[in-house]
Design an enzyme around this catalytic site. Structure first.
Site, PDB file in Angstrom:
ATOM      1  N   ASP A  15      -5.010  -8.534   4.436  1.00  0.00           N
ATOM      2  CA  ASP A  15      -6.152  -7.674   4.750  1.00  0.00           C
ATOM      3  C   ASP A  15      -7.463  -8.436   4.954  1.00  0.00           C
ATOM      4  O   ASP A  15      -7.759  -9.369   4.200  1.00  0.00           O
ATOM      5  CB  ASP A  15      -6.416  -6.707   3.591  1.00  0.00           C
TER       6      ASP A  15
ATOM      7  N   GLU B  22      -3.361   2.872   0.123  1.00  0.00           N
ATOM      8  CA  GLU B  22      -4.092   1.605   0.138  1.00  0.00           C
ATOM      9  C   GLU B  22      -5.362   1.638   1.007  1.00  0.00           C
ATOM     10  O   GLU B  22      -5.575   2.522   1.807  1.00  0.00           O
ATOM     11  CB  GLU B  22      -3.192   0.448   0.620  1.00  0.00           C
TER      12      GLU B  22
END
Ligand code: FRU
Length: 736
Positions: free
Chosen positions: A308, A484
């Protein structure tokens, strides 16, 4: 030594005892006297052989890995293992070996699973249990990884023994896993390797030969305290440098001139590690960013793995990009925040890793913001810059100290050069499950910080704080349809500042439109889609970029065979809310800066062929053109279907069903007044398509072929298409 007097005399000592233990195999692993390992059982066969099975927990044959309903089982060797999860945690049973001669001083084995009473792997001599072991897990969470363990059985050498795996336990972690039981002259567990060195420069370079399998635990100690710890396969001396994947770079600046000790746990006794080097240049100045599958204007880490984007913030004239980084391998793990900066969102300079794991956890995703009002009090110099604050997740369970996942702070007071973890961490203690990925912003009307946080399942929550250090829960946002990496921001609809909506975003690009009053988020839409598959996950938008909402996304799932890095991000994209055919929608389009890296417009000749319309360069051949930015307009006319190929990457347009397909990905196709407008950016390993200024989009990765002489552009059928094509610059900045 009281045991086994009778049997001892009856047996000859077993030097070269493979002949006696007929079913056992020998490995090539030997001590100085040539006493090779004797594999008692590796559980790679189709059945348990002479081992006796009782009860149901072990099934009738060794497991082939993970069983239905079980977390991922890793760390076993070869094809199979003992896994007493057959039928779930509640099944019980026993697995008992035939008797064998203990002909080496050690028994090495892999063990995992539960550690509750009733679970054991045992050695019996003369019918008595003389050694026993169990898995490490006694509470929810944990890991199904098997790990080496060693019994010193020197006192029983020459005796006969029996091995038994017992599962009398029910409920959570009511199973045990065993594999690769070996009689050996050497210990497999408990051995560690240590090398002491003076910290003579900022960075410690460690040559890595990463297998991706379970790796040894490495600790760096300074003054007797652990300052860095991670999993890494360090390269051995007999491996050539070119065999190593890359040199991992550990920032040791805080320990300059001190002595550090690198300790590698669970090594073979005679391991001989390759030399470690200190250097003042990040990665020793190794040139990079030009490998075969290296993106040239998309961000990718120089070495190691990323997932990420984290901590995106514009601060004091520069864009900061932090990223989930495994500095020690090209697979996920050891999560650390890498750091890069840019003046223009396109040209990135890597600054090295900033947040390393510590006993509270590995450093999972999070965000950043400028604490303009110094609400944290971190800035004590009245003339200093406002603090640059990072809020991140400590993933306790991926370290071995048993802490739950929590949220924490770090800050910089020197323009983002160095970061200090806040001494009061964690600031937002564990709420539930693997809660994570805080996304912070300042909400001026209530003068509070707000963070969005992923909780568990498909649920999220908002919290508020005056100082980023203590938090109250405000509301929950449940059943988003994904998990998430939340994001939350307000945008004008169609550019109208008097008509704004809030967007609440989740990991896979599902979003809600809603209203937010500083306390509750009221949804005004169902979960909507901003992406429809492809390589696009865990996107995050920038903090502190007034007037623009800029987002980077992880191009999850791309492949980069043989490369010393893994994964890349999309180009930076601007988010807007526009009224589209079905209502207000979030649109995703490249930021203006992407067009600024165009180098030159390609002079194209267009030919209508039997294969459709083909665009070829007047100068050179199409294979010279691998970095492209394309704008095209297609008048659909009566066509029901047509194709468009850019350097062999094919999109199939279906006008009737209003869809566009790339590989398996199918996204909506906006057609406005009979016209499709599109933009495509093409890099060495990725291609991004944006339709009607971002109303629909597909971000995708591919592995480029060696020979690719596909035309620059081709459209099929009798459609009226026009296009402009530019080459783009390479933007990853080479190290000085
Ligand atoms: C999303 C994610 C996050 C987590 C991070 C760990 O890809 O699973 O939820 O913080 O990756 O690397």
């Amino acid at each position: 030594m009281q045991l086994c007097q009778l049997t001892r005399t009856a047996l000859s000592l077993c030097v070269g005892c493979a002949a006696i233990i007929g079913a056992f195999e020998r490995s090539s692993y030997a001590d100085d006297q040539g006493n090779a390992d004797v594999v008692v059982m590796n559980f790679d066969g189709d059945d348990y052989g002479d081992w006796k099975v009782e009860g149901t927990a072990f099934g009738q044959a060794p497991a082939r890995g993970t069983l239905p309903g079980q977390m991922n089982v890793s760390g076993f060797k070869g094809a199979g293992l003992v896994n007493s999860f057959v039928g779930g945690d509640d099944s019980t049973g026993r697995l008992t070996s035939p008797s064998f001669e203990i002909c080496r001083p050690y028994i090495n084995f892999l063990i995992g699973g539960g550690g509750h009473p009733g679970l054991s792997f045992e050695l019996l001599v003369d019918g008595k249990v003389v050694r026993s072991a169990a898995g490490p897990n006694v509470q929810p969470g944990g890991s199904e990884a098997l790990d080496w363990s060693t019994w010193d059985v020197s006192e029983f050498q020459g005796c006969r023994g029996v091995l038994r795996v017992v599962d009398d336990a029910k409920g959570g972690w009511g199973h045990i896993n065993v594999d690769e039981i070996t009689l050996s002259a050497k210990k497999r567990a408990g051995i560690s390797f240590a090398r002491e060195m003076k910290v003579t420069a900022r960075y410690l370079l460690l040559p890595i030969k990463s297998s991706g399998e379970q790796e040894p635990w490495v600790r760096i100690e300074v003054d007797g305290e652990t300052v860095r710890e991670f999993f890494a396969s360090l390269a051995f001396n007999d491996q050539k440098m070119e065999d190593s994947d890359f040199n991992a770079c550990v920032d040791m600046t805080p320990y300059l001139d001190k002595t550090c000790k690198v300790i590698v746990e669970k090594m073979d006794e005679d391991a001989d590690l390759a030399p470690f080097v200190f250097t003042d240049k990040l990665y020793g100045g190794a040139p990079s960013y030009d490998e075969k599958y290296r993106p040239q204007f998309h961000f990718s880490p120089r070495f190691g793995w990323t997932n990420d984007p984290n901590g995106l913030v514009f601060y004091n004239g520069r864009y900061h990009l932090f990223f989930q980084h495994n500095p020690f391998g090209v697979h996920w793990g050891n999560m650390t925040w890498g750091h890069a900066t840019s003046d223009d969102l396109m040209t990135w300079v890597e600054e090295g890793d900033e947040l390393y794991p510590d006993p509270l956890g590995t450093i999972f995703s999070g965000s950043a913001a400028v604490d303009v009002n110094n609400t944290t009090g971190f800035q004590t110099d009245p003339n200093g810059l406002p603090p640059l604050v990072l809020m991140y997740t400590y993933n306790g369970p991926s370290m071995r100290y048993g802490n739950p996942a929590s949220q924490a702070l770090a800050y910089s007071l020197d323009d983002g050069k160095t970061f200090t973890k806040y001494e009061g961490n964690p600031t937002l203690p564990h709420v539930i499950g693997g809660n994570r990925d805080p996304k912070i912003f300042w909400y001026e009307p209530t003068k509070r910080w707000i963070t969005a946080l992923y909780l568990d399942g498909e649920d999220y929550a908002l919290f508020e704080s005056e100082d980023l250090k203590s938090w109250n829960e405000l509301c929950r946002i449940e059943k988003l349809g994904c998990s998430e990496c939340p994001d939350i921001f307000e945008l004008p609809v169609d550019g109208d500042e008097t008509n704004k909506l809030w967007v609440f975003w989740g990991g896979n690009g599902k979003y809600l439109l809603g209203k937010f009053d500083g306390k509750t988020f009221e949804r005004v839409s169902e979960p909507l889609d901003a992406k429809w598959g492809g390589n696009d996950y865990a996107a995050q938008s920038y903090s502190d970029t007034p007037g623009r909402r800029i987002q980077f996304s992880w191009m999850q799932g791309g492949a980069y065979p043989g490369m010393p890095f893994n994964q890349q991000f999309t180009v930076p994209r601007e988010l807007t809310l526009r009224t589209c055919a079905d209502g207000v929608r979030l649109c995703i389009n490249p930021v203006a800066e992407v067009a600024q890296i165009r180098e030159k417009e390609v002079d194209l000749q267009v030919a209508d062929t039997a294969n459709g319309r083909v665009w070829s360069p007047r100068e050179g051949v199409s294979s010279d053109y691998d970095l492209l930015d394309v704008e095209a307009t297609i008048k659909v006319g009566n066509a029901e279907k047509f194709e468009l190929e850019l350097r062999g990457q094919k999109y199939e347009f279906d006008v009737a069903s209003k869809t566009v397909k790339y590989g398996e990905v199918v996204a909506p196709l906006p057609v406005v007044d009979g016209v499709v407008t599109l933009r495509i950016v093409l890099d060495r390993a990725s291609i991004e398509l944006f339709l009607n200024a971002g109303e629909s989009q597909i971000a995708a990765c591919f592995v480029s072929q060696d020979e690719n002489d596909a035309p620059i552009l081709r459209t099929s059928g009798a459609i009226d298409a026009s296009a402009r094509v530019w080459t783009t610059r390479k933007t990853m900045k080479q190290p000085e």
